[in-house]
Every structure is written in structure tokens, then in C-alpha cells.
Motif scaffolding. Structure first.
Motif, PDB file in Angstrom:
ATOM      1  N   ASP A  29      -3.088   2.889   5.406  1.00 15.58           N
ATOM      2  CA  ASP A  29      -2.777   4.043   4.553  1.00 15.58           C
ATOM      3  C   ASP A  29      -2.522   3.606   3.117  1.00 15.58           C
ATOM      4  O   ASP A  29      -3.007   4.231   2.166  1.00 15.58           O
ATOM      5  N   ILE A  30      -1.746   2.541   2.950  1.00 17.07           N
ATOM      6  CA  ILE A  30      -1.432   2.052   1.603  1.00 17.07           C
ATOM      7  C   ILE A  30      -2.696   1.565   0.900  1.00 17.07           C
ATOM      8  O   ILE A  30      -2.917   1.853  -0.283  1.00 17.07           O
ATOM      9  N   GLN A  31      -3.528   0.843   1.629  1.00 19.62           N
ATOM     10  CA  GLN A  31      -4.781   0.358   1.055  1.00 19.62           C
ATOM     11  C   GLN A  31      -5.655   1.528   0.595  1.00 19.62           C
ATOM     12  O   GLN A  31      -6.242   1.479  -0.503  1.00 19.62           O
ATOM     13  N   ALA A  32      -5.727   2.574   1.404  1.00 17.61           N
ATOM     14  CA  ALA A  32      -6.526   3.745   1.034  1.00 17.61           C
ATOM     15  C   ALA A  32      -5.952   4.439  -0.202  1.00 17.61           C
ATOM     16  O   ALA A  32      -6.703   4.849  -1.105  1.00 17.61           O
ATOM     17  N   MET A  33      -4.624   4.570  -0.250  1.00 20.62           N
ATOM     18  CA  MET A  33      -3.992   5.184  -1.418  1.00 20.62           C
ATOM     19  C   MET A  33      -4.286   4.390  -2.685  1.00 20.62           C
ATOM     20  O   MET A  33      -4.606   4.958  -3.743  1.00 20.62           O
ATOM     21  N   GLU A  34      -4.170   3.080  -2.594  1.00 24.51           N
ATOM     22  CA  GLU A  34      -4.384   2.234  -3.768  1.00 24.51           C
ATOM     23  C   GLU A  34      -5.831   2.310  -4.240  1.00 24.51           C
ATOM     24  O   GLU A  34      -6.098   2.382  -5.445  1.00 24.51           O
ATOM     25  N   GLN A  35      -6.768   2.337  -3.308  1.00 23.96           N
ATOM     26  CA  GLN A  35      -8.174   2.439  -3.677  1.00 23.96           C
ATOM     27  C   GLN A  35      -8.482   3.797  -4.307  1.00 23.96           C
ATOM     28  O   GLN A  35      -9.216   3.883  -5.294  1.00 23.96           O
ATOM     29  N   ASP A  36      -7.912   4.859  -3.738  1.00 21.97           N
ATOM     30  CA  ASP A  36      -8.113   6.197  -4.308  1.00 21.97           C
ATOM     31  C   ASP A  36      -7.526   6.285  -5.717  1.00 21.97           C
ATOM     32  O   ASP A  36      -8.115   6.899  -6.609  1.00 21.97           O
ATOM     33  N   ALA A  37      -6.358   5.670  -5.898  1.00 18.55           N
ATOM     34  CA  ALA A  37      -5.701   5.715  -7.211  1.00 18.55           C
ATOM     35  C   ALA A  37      -6.512   4.963  -8.264  1.00 18.55           C
ATOM     36  O   ALA A  37      -6.513   5.351  -9.439  1.00 18.55           O
ATOM     37  N   LEU A  38      -7.191   3.891  -7.868  1.00 16.40           N
ATOM     38  CA  LEU A  38      -8.030   3.162  -8.812  1.00 16.40           C
ATOM     39  C   LEU A  38      -9.218   4.013  -9.255  1.00 16.40           C
ATOM     40  O   LEU A  38      -9.628   3.968 -10.416  1.00 16.40           O
ATOM     41  N   LYS A  39      -9.750   4.802  -8.331  1.00 14.43           N
ATOM     42  CA  LYS A  39     -10.894   5.659  -8.656  1.00 14.43           C
ATOM     43  C   LYS A  39     -10.469   6.869  -9.466  1.00 14.43           C
ATOM     44  O   LYS A  39     -11.157   7.288 -10.401  1.00 14.43           O
ATOM     45  N   ASN A  40      -9.349   7.455  -9.076  1.00 10.00           N
ATOM     46  CA  ASN A  40      -8.854   8.651  -9.744  1.00 10.00           C
ATOM     47  C   ASN A  40      -7.335   8.602  -9.797  1.00 10.00           C
ATOM     48  O   ASN A  40      -6.675   8.970  -8.826  1.00 10.00           O
ATOM     49  N   PRO A  41      -6.752   8.125 -10.890  1.00 14.83           N
ATOM     50  CA  PRO A  41      -5.300   7.941 -10.980  1.00 14.83           C
ATOM     51  C   PRO A  41      -4.488   9.201 -10.692  1.00 14.83           C
ATOM     52  O   PRO A  41      -3.354   9.110 -10.218  1.00 14.83           O
ATOM     53  N   ASP A  42      -5.064  10.373 -10.947  1.00 16.42           N
ATOM     54  CA  ASP A  42      -4.324  11.617 -10.740  1.00 16.42           C
ATOM     55  C   ASP A  42      -4.322  12.071  -9.279  1.00 16.42           C
ATOM     56  O   ASP A  42      -3.629  13.027  -8.923  1.00 16.42           O
ATOM     57  N   SER A  43      -5.102  11.396  -8.444  1.00 22.86           N
ATOM     58  CA  SER A  43      -5.234  11.842  -7.049  1.00 22.86           C
ATOM     59  C   SER A  43      -4.086  11.365  -6.167  1.00 22.86           C
ATOM     60  O   SER A  43      -3.883  11.906  -5.075  1.00 22.86           O
ATOM     61  N   VAL A  44      -3.350  10.364  -6.617  1.00 20.88           N
ATOM     62  CA  VAL A  44      -2.281   9.781  -5.799  1.00 20.88           C
ATOM     63  C   VAL A  44      -1.021   9.656  -6.648  1.00 20.88           C
ATOM     64  O   VAL A  44      -1.045   9.017  -7.702  1.00 20.88           O
ATOM     65  N   PRO A  45       0.096  10.263  -6.239  1.00 21.79           N
ATOM     66  CA  PRO A  45       1.361  10.080  -6.975  1.00 21.79           C
ATOM     67  C   PRO A  45       1.708   8.599  -7.080  1.00 21.79           C
ATOM     68  O   PRO A  45       1.480   7.842  -6.128  1.00 21.79           O
TER      69      PRO A  45
END
Length: 277
Positions: free
Chosen positions: A143-159
Motif C-alpha cells: 500500500d505504501i509503495q503504491a501511494m508513493e508511486q502515485d504521489a510521484l506521478k500526481n502529487p495532489d492525488s495522495v495526501p
């Protein structure tokens, strides 16, 4: 885990240092008894602290003694083994295995891959002993890995605090695994400790992450030294508040040396190094 949950030895009396070393050696010996000699490399300060918290809260029977070991072949070391050093041993192997896999995934270091391979059988044994906890670790890290990858692609997508909260949730579950009268307080403390440790690690890695483009929750935030310290002090206050609600007496000064000073040692050493330039 991350290697921040360690005591401030300078603040402890000789007897307290000896007690901490005995629990640390107890975790190390528990790993050796359950997983073999090589797996002792997984011994950590982080899980020693957890064993000490449980030992203080539940006051289990301990098997104590002193023996030599490969690290201290000529001078016997005192140890204290209990059901909680054994639980810490299981978690130590699990976290070490996944840390090596994570390092291999991030940096493709052959050393990390070889280490994970060496621990694979031990991890399988750990998963047989604590399947719920190992599954929770696996899912949390995914879950953490997915959040970090999503945040790199779109910083606004993950708090910014979402990965830290997820790691906190994991540590809370590992602390509250007995589901007994103290589970709620233990989960609260574990969750706040986990969040603090994740954010501390992010603060320590910030400069390197900015260079490499790796995820860091401070990337798009104010990240001067004082801002980092302010964030950490807020989380530390929340963590210690939860800790002080637990009815702990044995080893309390040792544990406080960890939470009020020990967890800051690496951060302050880096601050001093940067200041001295």
C-alpha cells in the motif's frame, strides 16, 4: 525497520545500560534459536524497544543468563529471553527480509538481493509463526509503495501524510496483536510511533531524495531544518503522550531515554554536521 528507536546511553545508569543490552541480546538469542545464526543479523534496536514495552506491561517470566556469542567470543554477555523477545525475533526477521527486498527494488543492489535470498527460509518460518502479522506487513508495504508511486506521478492525488499514517497503522496492529484489555492503548501508541518514525526517515532522506527524484512527503512542502524539526516535534509530542498513558514501570527510564532523546540522535547528529559544515 528504520533504526531510529534506540536509547540515549549517556542518560542511563550502568545498570540500565546493562538491562537494555540484556533485552537486546535476548532478542538476538531468540532469533538464533528460532531461525539460525545468519538471521541474527536482523537484530534491531527497534524491535528490542517493542520487547521492552511488552515486558514492562505484561511482566512475563524471563530466562536469564550470560554466554559468549560470535560478536563477543571471549566475554560472556547477559541476556533476558521471554515470549516477547521471541515475538520481536519473528518480527525482526520479517522486517529485515522486506527491507532487503525494498532496497533491491529501489537500488538494484546485488547485496540486498543476496541478503533477501539468505533470509527467505527464515521468513517462511516467521510467516508460519505469525501469519497475521506477516500478511499485514506485506499488505502495508504494498500500500505504501503504491501511494508513493502515485504521489510521484500526481502529487495532489495522495495526501502528504497518507504513507506515514499507513505505516503507523501497521505498527499499531503489531503492538496491539493480543487484542486484550491493553490493545487500544498499545495500538494508539504504536500508530503514533510508526508515523513519527516514517516522517523522521523522510526528513533524514530528504536531500538525497530531492537529488534522485525519489518520493518524499516533504518534497512539495516547506522543508528547511526548522520546519522539519517543528513537524517532528509535533509528532513526537503525540507519540510520547500515548506512551505515558500505558501503565509501565519496569525499565521506564530506559524507554523514556529512547522516546525523548534516543529517537532524535541521528537527526541532531546530521544537524550538527551540516552546521559545522
Amino acid at each position: 525497520m528504520f533504526g531510529y528507536i534506540l536509547p540515549n546511553l549517556e542518560s542511563l545508569q550502568d545498570s540500565e545500560r546493562a538491562r537494555y543490552r540484556a533485552v537486546y541480546c535476548g532478542v538476538c538469542r531468540s532469533i538464533k534459536q528460532r531461525y539460525g545464526q545468519i538471521s541474527r543479523l536482523a537484530t534491531s534496536f527497534d524491535l528490542t524497544f517493542m520487547a521492552m514495552v511488552f515486558g514492562s506491561l505484561y511482566e512475563p517470566q524471563e530466562s536469564c543468563g550470560n554466554k559468549c556469542c560470535p560478536v563477543h567470543p571471549t566475554e560472556p554477555q547477559e541476556f533476558a529471553i521471554s515470549e516477547y523477545t521471541q515475538y520481536a525475533a519473528d518480527l525482526s526477521v520479517a522486517f529485515a527480509y522486506h527491507k532487503l527486498l525494498d532496497d533491491w527494488h529501489d537500488d538494484k543492489k546485488v547485496k540486498s538481493r543476496l541478503g533477501a535470498t539468505a533470509l527467505w527460509r527464515s521468513y517462511r518460518k516467521a510467516k508460519e509463526r505469525i501469519p497475521v502479522q506477516c500478511t499485514a506487513i506485506e499488505q502495508s508495504l504494498l500500500d505504501i509503495q503504491a501511494m508513493e508511486q502515485d504521489a510521484l506521478k500526481n502529487p495532489d492525488s495522495v495526501p502528504p501524510d497518507a504513507p506515514a499514517n499507513r505505516f503507523g497503522l501497521l505498527l499499531g496492529e503489531l503492538f496491539g496483536y493480543k487484542n486484550d484489555f491493553w490493545a487500544t492503548d498499545l495500538r494508539r501508541f504504536g500508530a503514533r510511533l510508526g508515523k513519527f518514525v516514517y516522517v523522521m526517515d523522510a526528513a533524514m532522506d530528504l536531500e538525497e531524495d530531492l537529488k534522485t527524484g525519489s518520493y518524499n512527503p516533504f518534497r512539495n512542502m516547506d522543508h528547511d531544518t526548522q520546519a522539519l524539526r517543528d513537524n517532528l516535534e509535533y509528532l513526537a509530542a503525540s507519540m510520547t503522550d500515548a506512551f505515558e498513558r500505558l501503565p509501565l514501570e519496569r525499565d521506564i527510564h530506559v524507554m523514556r531515554s529512547v522516546l525523548y532523546a534516543g529517537v532524535w540522535q541521528r537527526f541532531e547528529a546530521k544537524e550538527k554536521k551540516n552546521h559545522d559544515g
